[in-house]
Design an enzyme around this catalytic site. Structure first.
Site, PDB file in Angstrom:
ATOM      1  N   HIS A 176       0.835  -1.203   0.000  1.00 57.55           N
ATOM      2  CA  HIS A 176       0.000   0.000   0.000  1.00 57.55           C
ATOM      3  C   HIS A 176       0.869   1.252   0.000  1.00 57.55           C
ATOM      4  CE1 HIS A 176      -2.481  -3.268   1.533  1.00 57.55           C
ATOM      5  NE2 HIS A 176      -3.559  -2.575   1.230  1.00 57.55           N
TER       6      HIS A 176
ATOM      7  N   HIS B  67      -4.283   3.147  -3.462  1.00 58.08           N
ATOM      8  CA  HIS B  67      -4.429   2.656  -2.092  1.00 58.08           C
ATOM      9  C   HIS B  67      -3.625   1.377  -1.848  1.00 58.08           C
ATOM     10  CE1 HIS B  67      -6.300   0.945   1.520  1.00 58.08           C
ATOM     11  NE2 HIS B  67      -6.267  -0.175   0.829  1.00 58.08           N
TER      12      HIS B  67
HETATM   13  C1  LIG Z   1     -11.193  -5.040   9.857  1.00 60.76           C
HETATM   14  C2  LIG Z   1     -10.673  -4.846   8.476  1.00 60.76           C
HETATM   15  N1  LIG Z   1     -11.528  -4.869   7.440  1.00 60.76           N
HETATM   16  C3  LIG Z   1     -11.071  -4.733   6.176  1.00 60.76           C
HETATM   17  C4  LIG Z   1      -9.742  -4.584   5.931  1.00 60.76           C
HETATM   18  C5  LIG Z   1      -9.225  -4.494   4.516  1.00 60.76           C
HETATM   19  N2  LIG Z   1      -8.756  -3.118   4.236  1.00 60.76           N
HETATM   20  C6  LIG Z   1      -7.471  -2.792   4.319  1.00 60.76           C
HETATM   21  S1  LIG Z   1      -7.188  -1.169   4.018  1.00 60.76           S
HETATM   22  C7  LIG Z   1      -8.835  -0.891   3.764  1.00 60.76           C
HETATM   23  C8  LIG Z   1      -9.326   0.479   3.409  1.00 60.76           C
HETATM   24  C9  LIG Z   1      -8.853   1.469   4.374  1.00 60.76           C
HETATM   25  O1  LIG Z   1      -9.152   2.754   3.959  1.00 60.76           O
HETATM   26  P1  LIG Z   1      -8.426   3.978   4.622  1.00 60.76           P
HETATM   27  O2  LIG Z   1      -8.332   3.786   6.069  1.00 60.76           O
HETATM   28  O3  LIG Z   1      -9.069   5.216   4.125  1.00 60.76           O
HETATM   29  O4  LIG Z   1      -6.933   3.856   4.080  1.00 60.76           O
HETATM   30  P2  LIG Z   1      -6.298   4.603   2.827  1.00 60.76           P
HETATM   31  O5  LIG Z   1      -7.140   4.271   1.633  1.00 60.76           O
HETATM   32  O6  LIG Z   1      -6.307   6.029   3.146  1.00 60.76           O
HETATM   33  O7  LIG Z   1      -4.929   4.008   2.727  1.00 60.76           O
HETATM   34  C10 LIG Z   1      -9.572  -2.059   3.919  1.00 60.76           C
HETATM   35  C11 LIG Z   1     -11.027  -2.157   3.748  1.00 60.76           C
HETATM   36  C12 LIG Z   1      -8.875  -4.577   7.041  1.00 60.76           C
HETATM   37  N3  LIG Z   1      -7.564  -4.473   6.923  1.00 60.76           N
HETATM   38  N4  LIG Z   1      -9.369  -4.677   8.294  1.00 60.76           N
END
Ligand SMILES: Cc1ncc(C[n+]2csc(CCOP(=O)(O)OP(=O)(O)O)c2C)c(N)n1
Length: 658
Positions: free
Chosen positions: A27, A258
């Site tokens: 990421h 992302h």
């Molecule tokens: C409990 C949980 N659900 C789903 C995920 C999968 N996941 C990893 S990052 C993410 C999105 C996160 O978005 P954000 O916090 O806005 O991060 P950014 O896009 O800014 O890096 C998801 C759904 C996870 N790691 N943990």
């Protein structure tokens, strides 16, 4: 050339881009977006000394948005933490590297907790910030006086656990907790507006937090915001508006940045825009040197702190060193032996939750680092003993925490306290609600933390509350978690032994399942050995050569003993095995296990829960007496009859086999 803020931040961005590209997964967006904020934090505010990462009074930094792990690895490398060198950065996400996909506690100094399951980091940080206040009140602010900083993303704050944790932190006014929220409006599916329209600042303000908002790419604004937050008497949320993958020509500001490598072309474009003409993984000496200086900014402070530590009263100093090392006080087992002796002598017929309360009553004075609590079920789970005062936002000297009805936040906070050190947290709820805290308990096990969950009302034996409250599958699901000891003691003596084991296991969490209903004391007579230490043992040998082995746990052990007596009337010999901890039993040598379970006997297991897992002890031809459906609402004794979990049923099932 003079090194500027942007050079320092770009070092993070370039390492993140290169490492993710090298691993061909990861990421890059989040580290690039938060590089400015992290640079300000690590070069100006965070109290740490990279040459002594375990300095007790360091500020804690938690990367709750664990998918952005390269942000943390880049910071640890740049500031000179000993475990992360450039090879580790190049080996990002490879087998055996310290730079795993998500920050893994124990892989490298500087990784304060495991993050990746969103929301866990911020909730664990609440426990760390709470531990800081608790220890400050015990040992004084000259010795314990630090901040807990968190970087959290949209995902962390969408997760339910963040609501529990933030509400709890606001209630306690944890003023040394500062959350830097990466407000970039992007998550995996696209713009966060797809699924989210919270007013995050208003939400946190309603919890009692101080809130502010800044441009996360303006270092001066970030500096002012952190300065202001540090002066608050409550926790702070600083919303940092950032652009995900800041600098990438086409992908910045998009979900495309992302969770996937940017690609060589996009990286080249980004480096051009950022003004970073260096080769992959290269950080020029002048920039590196400023980072390394930042990494040892805290050395002087650490020496001053050490000098202060040396002026502590010798007794207090010993106590401080001991609790921080995790070693239990001398003689703590005597408290266990004492209560065990009383149980053996008196043979109480009482619920195992009551016995657990009695054990705690004896333990609490001799183990001052034990910190109790419950998720609003104090009177039911017997976790609060007399003379235990509850903490409040104005007084952290107590030893009991009312976590409120926040099981998940509670278990994560317990992880944070255990990881902070100086505290052994235990707390209670009903066994069935272990599902509400499971994700945090799974991390306790993964991170090898000594946290103790007291899970009462452990079967249909809880009676009238009915099937919503009666766990049937919960034991099996907890037993599926590696490195978690699931204890289900049969009587008061076993309760004392299981407590002894839970406390002594420094690297393994424990779930102690306890009854609501009364059970007899089975273990009378000589009892100095901790029988539960082997996980299972013959609690009642049959008179003669056994044809059956009746294996049971918890409240069903006494049912098995009654069945043994019924069988004996007909001249049928059975041994009864109590199996309070499968995990410990499975660790015993094969010969011991075979001797206990009996060779050539027919195995019959009794547990008021589903059969899943029992096959390994009773074999494919064994008999299981337990639950195969949800329970029902009725008095406990009616339910045991209704679901055919009685001594008569056990004896008759055995006889049918003859
Ligand atoms: C409990 C949980 N659900 C789903 C995920 C999968 N996941 C990893 S990052 C993410 C999105 C996160 O978005 P954000 O916090 O806005 O991060 P950014 O896009 O800014 O890096 C998801 C759904 C996870 N790691 N943990």
């Amino acid at each position: 050339m003079t090194v500027k803020h942007k050079d320092l931040a770009n070092a993070i961005r370039s390492l993140a881009m290169d490492a993710v590209q090298g691993a061909n997964s990861g990421h890059p967006g989040m580290p690039m977006g938060m590089a400015d904020v992290a640079t300000v934090l690590f070069t100006r505010f965070l109290k740490y000394d990279a040459s002594d990462p375990d300095w007790i009074d360091r500020d804690r930094f938690i990367l709750s948005a664990g998918h952005g792990s390269m942000l943390l690895y880049a910071l640890l490398y740049l500031t000179g933490y000993p475990d992360i060198d450039i090879e580790e950065i190049k080996n990002f996400r490879k087998l055996g590297s310290k730079t795993a996909g998500h920050p893994e506690y124990g892989h490298a100094a500087g990784i304060e907790t495991t993050t990746g399951p969103l929301g866990q980091g911020i909730a664990t940080a609440v426990g760390m910030a709470l531990a800081e206040r608790l220890l400050a009140s015990r040992f004084g602010e000259e010795i314990v006086n630090h901040y807990t900083y968190v970087i959290a993303g949209d995902g962390d704050l969408m997760e339910g656990i963040s609501h529990e944790a933030a509400s709890f932190a606001g209630h306690l006014g944890l003023s040394r907790l500062i959350v830097l929220y990466d407000d970039n409006g992007i998550s995996i599916d696209g713009n966060t507006e797809l699924a989210w329209s919270d007013n995050v600042s208003a939400r946190f303000a309603s919890y009692g937090w101080d809130t502010s908002a800044v441009d996360g790419h303006d270092p001066d604004a970030v500096i002012s915001a952190i300065e202001a937050a540090r002066a608050q008497n409550r926790p702070s949320l600083i919303s940092c508006r950032t652009t995900i993958a800041y600098g990438a020509p086409n992908k910045s500001g998009t979900a495309g940045a992302h969770g996937a490598p940017l690609g060589d072309e996009e990286i080249a474009g980004a480096k051009e825009i950022l003004g970073w003409p260096h080769k992959a993984f290269e950080v020029p000496d002048d920039i590196m040197s400023v980072w390394r200086q930042a990494g040892i900014r805290g050395t002087k402070d650490r020496h001053i702190w050490e000098a202060r530590l040396d002026t502590l009263d010798a007794k207090i100093r010993d106590q401080f060193d001991r609790v921080m090392s995790g070693a239990l006080p001398k003689g703590w087992e005597e408290a266990i032996q004492k209560i065990k002796g009383e149980f053996v002598a008196e043979g109480p017929s009482q619920a195992t939750r009551v016995s657990s309360g009695a054990v705690l009553e004896k333990l609490i004075d001799s183990v001052p680092e034990l910190l109790g609590g419950s998720a609003d079920l104090t009177g039911s789970v017997n976790t609060r003993v007399s003379n235990m005062s509850a903490i409040s936002r104005d007084d952290f000297s107590g030893r009991y925490i009312h976590y409120g009805i926040r099981e998940h936040g509670m278990a994560a906070a317990m992880n944070g306290m255990a990881q902070h050190g100086g505290i052994i947290p235990y707390a209670g709820t009903f066994l069935v609600f272990a599902d509400y805290l499971r994700p945090a308990l799974r991390l306790s096990a993964l991170m090898q933390q000594r946290v103790i969950q007291i899970l009462t009302h452990d079967s249909i034996g809880l009676g009238e509350d009915g099937p919503t409250h009666q766990p049937v599958e919960t034991l099996a699901s907890l037993r599926a978690i590696p490195n978690l000891n699931v204890f289900r003691p049969a009587d008061a003596v076993e309760v004392a032994e299981c407590w002894e084991l839970a406390l002594s296991m420094e690297n393994t969490p424990s779930a102690i399942a306890l009854t609501r209903q009364g059970v007899p004391t089975l273990r009378r007579g000589e009892n100095s050995l901790n029988q539960c230490a082997k996980g299972g043992y013959i609690i009642s040998p049959g008179k003669g050569e056994a044809v059956f082995t009746l294996v049971a746990t918890g409240s069903e052990v006494s049912i098995a003993v009654e069945a043994q007596e019924l069988l004996a009337i007909d001249g049928i010999v059975a041994n009864v095995v109590s199996l309070p901890c499968w995990e410990l039993f499975d660790e015993q040598p094969e010969e011991y296990r075979r001797t206990v379970l009996g060779e050539g006997t027919t195995k019959l297991a009794v547990e008021a829960a589903v059969s899943m897992g029992w096959e390994k002890y009773i074999g494919s031809d064994g008999i299981f007496i337990g639950m195969s459906s949800f329970g029902a609402s009725a008095p406990a004794s009616d339910l045991f009859k209704h679901f055919k979990i009685t001594a008569e049923e056990v004896a008759s099932a055995a006889k049918k086999r003859l």
